[in-house]
Scaffold this motif. Structure first.
Motif, PDB file in Angstrom:
ATOM      1  N   LYS A   1       0.875  -1.187   0.000  1.00 28.55           N
ATOM      2  CA  LYS A   1       0.000   0.000   0.000  1.00 28.55           C
ATOM      3  C   LYS A   1       0.903   1.224   0.000  1.00 28.55           C
ATOM      4  O   LYS A   1       1.837   1.305   0.782  1.00 28.55           O
ATOM      5  CB  LYS A   1      -0.880  -0.026   1.271  1.00 28.55           C
ATOM      6  CG  LYS A   1      -1.697   1.215   1.489  1.00 28.55           C
ATOM      7  CD  LYS A   1      -3.063   1.080   0.879  1.00 28.55           C
ATOM      8  CE  LYS A   1      -3.964   2.239   1.247  1.00 28.55           C
ATOM      9  NZ  LYS A   1      -4.068   3.265   0.248  1.00 28.55           N
TER      10      LYS A   1
ATOM     11  N   GLY B   1      -0.578   8.233  -0.454  1.00 30.67           N
ATOM     12  CA  GLY B   1      -1.066   9.220  -1.414  1.00 30.67           C
ATOM     13  C   GLY B   1      -1.705   8.681  -2.664  1.00 30.67           C
ATOM     14  O   GLY B   1      -1.783   9.395  -3.667  1.00 30.67           O
ATOM     15  N   ASP B   2      -2.214   7.455  -2.639  1.00 31.79           N
ATOM     16  CA  ASP B   2      -2.815   6.931  -3.867  1.00 31.79           C
ATOM     17  C   ASP B   2      -4.103   7.651  -4.251  1.00 31.79           C
ATOM     18  O   ASP B   2      -4.529   7.607  -5.399  1.00 31.79           O
ATOM     19  CB  ASP B   2      -3.002   5.417  -3.806  1.00 31.79           C
ATOM     20  CG  ASP B   2      -3.930   4.952  -2.698  1.00 31.79           C
ATOM     21  OD1 ASP B   2      -4.253   5.753  -1.794  1.00 31.79           O
ATOM     22  OD2 ASP B   2      -4.341   3.780  -2.737  1.00 31.79           O
ATOM     23  N   GLU B   3      -4.696   8.377  -3.307  1.00 34.49           N
ATOM     24  CA  GLU B   3      -5.911   9.152  -3.625  1.00 34.49           C
ATOM     25  C   GLU B   3      -5.618  10.268  -4.626  1.00 34.49           C
ATOM     26  O   GLU B   3      -6.529  10.779  -5.284  1.00 34.49           O
ATOM     27  CB  GLU B   3      -6.539   9.730  -2.346  1.00 34.49           C
ATOM     28  CG  GLU B   3      -5.747  10.844  -1.684  1.00 34.49           C
ATOM     29  CD  GLU B   3      -4.552  10.375  -0.847  1.00 34.49           C
ATOM     30  OE1 GLU B   3      -3.754  11.242  -0.449  1.00 34.49           O
ATOM     31  OE2 GLU B   3      -4.407   9.165  -0.588  1.00 34.49           O
ATOM     32  N   ARG B   4      -4.363  10.636  -4.780  1.00 35.84           N
ATOM     33  CA  ARG B   4      -3.978  11.685  -5.747  1.00 35.84           C
ATOM     34  C   ARG B   4      -4.346  11.308  -7.176  1.00 35.84           C
ATOM     35  O   ARG B   4      -4.453  12.170  -8.038  1.00 35.84           O
ATOM     36  CB  ARG B   4      -2.452  11.919  -5.733  1.00 35.84           C
ATOM     37  CG  ARG B   4      -1.876  12.338  -4.427  1.00 35.84           C
ATOM     38  CD  ARG B   4      -0.363  12.392  -4.500  1.00 35.84           C
ATOM     39  NE  ARG B   4       0.208  11.040  -4.513  1.00 35.84           N
ATOM     40  CZ  ARG B   4       1.482  10.759  -4.721  1.00 35.84           C
ATOM     41  NH1 ARG B   4       2.351  11.728  -4.958  1.00 35.84           N
ATOM     42  NH2 ARG B   4       1.917   9.526  -4.702  1.00 35.84           N
TER      43      ARG B   4
ATOM     44  N   GLU C   1      -7.101   9.714  -8.287  1.00 34.79           N
ATOM     45  CA  GLU C   1      -8.523   9.567  -8.596  1.00 34.79           C
ATOM     46  C   GLU C   1      -8.857  10.346  -9.855  1.00 34.79           C
ATOM     47  O   GLU C   1      -8.410  11.477 -10.046  1.00 34.79           O
ATOM     48  CB  GLU C   1      -9.373  10.040  -7.415  1.00 34.79           C
ATOM     49  CG  GLU C   1      -9.376   9.073  -6.259  1.00 34.79           C
ATOM     50  CD  GLU C   1     -10.279   9.509  -5.117  1.00 34.79           C
ATOM     51  OE1 GLU C   1     -11.207  10.305  -5.342  1.00 34.79           O
ATOM     52  OE2 GLU C   1     -10.025   9.044  -3.989  1.00 34.79           O
TER      53      GLU C   1
ATOM     54  N   LYS D   1      -2.086  -0.872 -12.288  1.00 34.31           N
ATOM     55  CA  LYS D   1      -1.319  -1.356 -11.140  1.00 34.31           C
ATOM     56  C   LYS D   1      -0.736  -2.723 -11.459  1.00 34.31           C
ATOM     57  O   LYS D   1      -1.459  -3.625 -11.891  1.00 34.31           O
ATOM     58  CB  LYS D   1      -2.227  -1.432  -9.905  1.00 34.31           C
ATOM     59  CG  LYS D   1      -1.497  -1.783  -8.636  1.00 34.31           C
ATOM     60  CD  LYS D   1      -2.452  -1.713  -7.448  1.00 34.31           C
ATOM     61  CE  LYS D   1      -1.752  -2.059  -6.157  1.00 34.31           C
ATOM     62  NZ  LYS D   1      -2.653  -2.007  -5.013  1.00 34.31           N
TER      63      LYS D   1
END
Length: 103
Positions: free
Chosen positions: A66, A69-72, A74, A80
Motif C-alpha cells: 500500500k 497518497g494513492d488518492e492523488r 482519482e 497497477k
C-alpha cells in the motif's frame, strides 16, 4: 505520451529502484516522457507534483505494498502491477500503457 507513477516494494530497497529504472528506460525507448516516484525505506523520492499528475496521460503503479497518497490519482487512468512485472517485462508494459491510454 507522459507517464507518471510510483514504484514501491515490500522491503523498499532493490525492487523499488529496479522497477523505476526499467520503466524509465522502456518509456524513453518508446519516445515517452516519464516520472516515477519511489517510496522506500528512506521515504518518498522524486515526488510527483500535482502538475505531474494532471499532465499524465496514464498512471503506472509498480507496487507490492500500500502506497502513501494513492488518492492523488482519482479520476486518472491507473494501471497497477507488481514491481516484478515492471522489472521483467517493461517494454510490454509500456506498450500496454499506450494501448490503455489510446496514444
Amino acid at each position: 505520451m507522459f507517464i507518471a507513477g510510483v514504484s514501491a516494494c515490500t522491503v523498499g530497497i532493490a525492487h523499488t529502484y529496479m522497477a523505476q529504472q526499467k520503466l524509465e528506460d522502456a518509456a524513453k525507448a518508446a519516445g515517452d516522457d516519464i516520472k516515477i516516484e519511489t517510496q522506500g525505506t528512506i521515504g518518498i523520492e522524486n515526488a510527483l507534483t500535482a502538475e505531474d499528475i494532471e499532465r499524465a496521460d496514464i498512471i503506472i503503479l509498480a507496487v507490492d505494498i500500500k502506497i502513501a497518497g494513492d488518492e492523488r490519482f482519482e479520476g486518472k487512468k491507473v494501471v497497477k502491477v507488481s514491481t516484478e512485472t515492471a522489472i521483467k517485462s517493461p517494454n510490454k508494459l509500456i506498450a500496454k500503457l499506450h494501448e490503455i491510454a489510446g496514444k
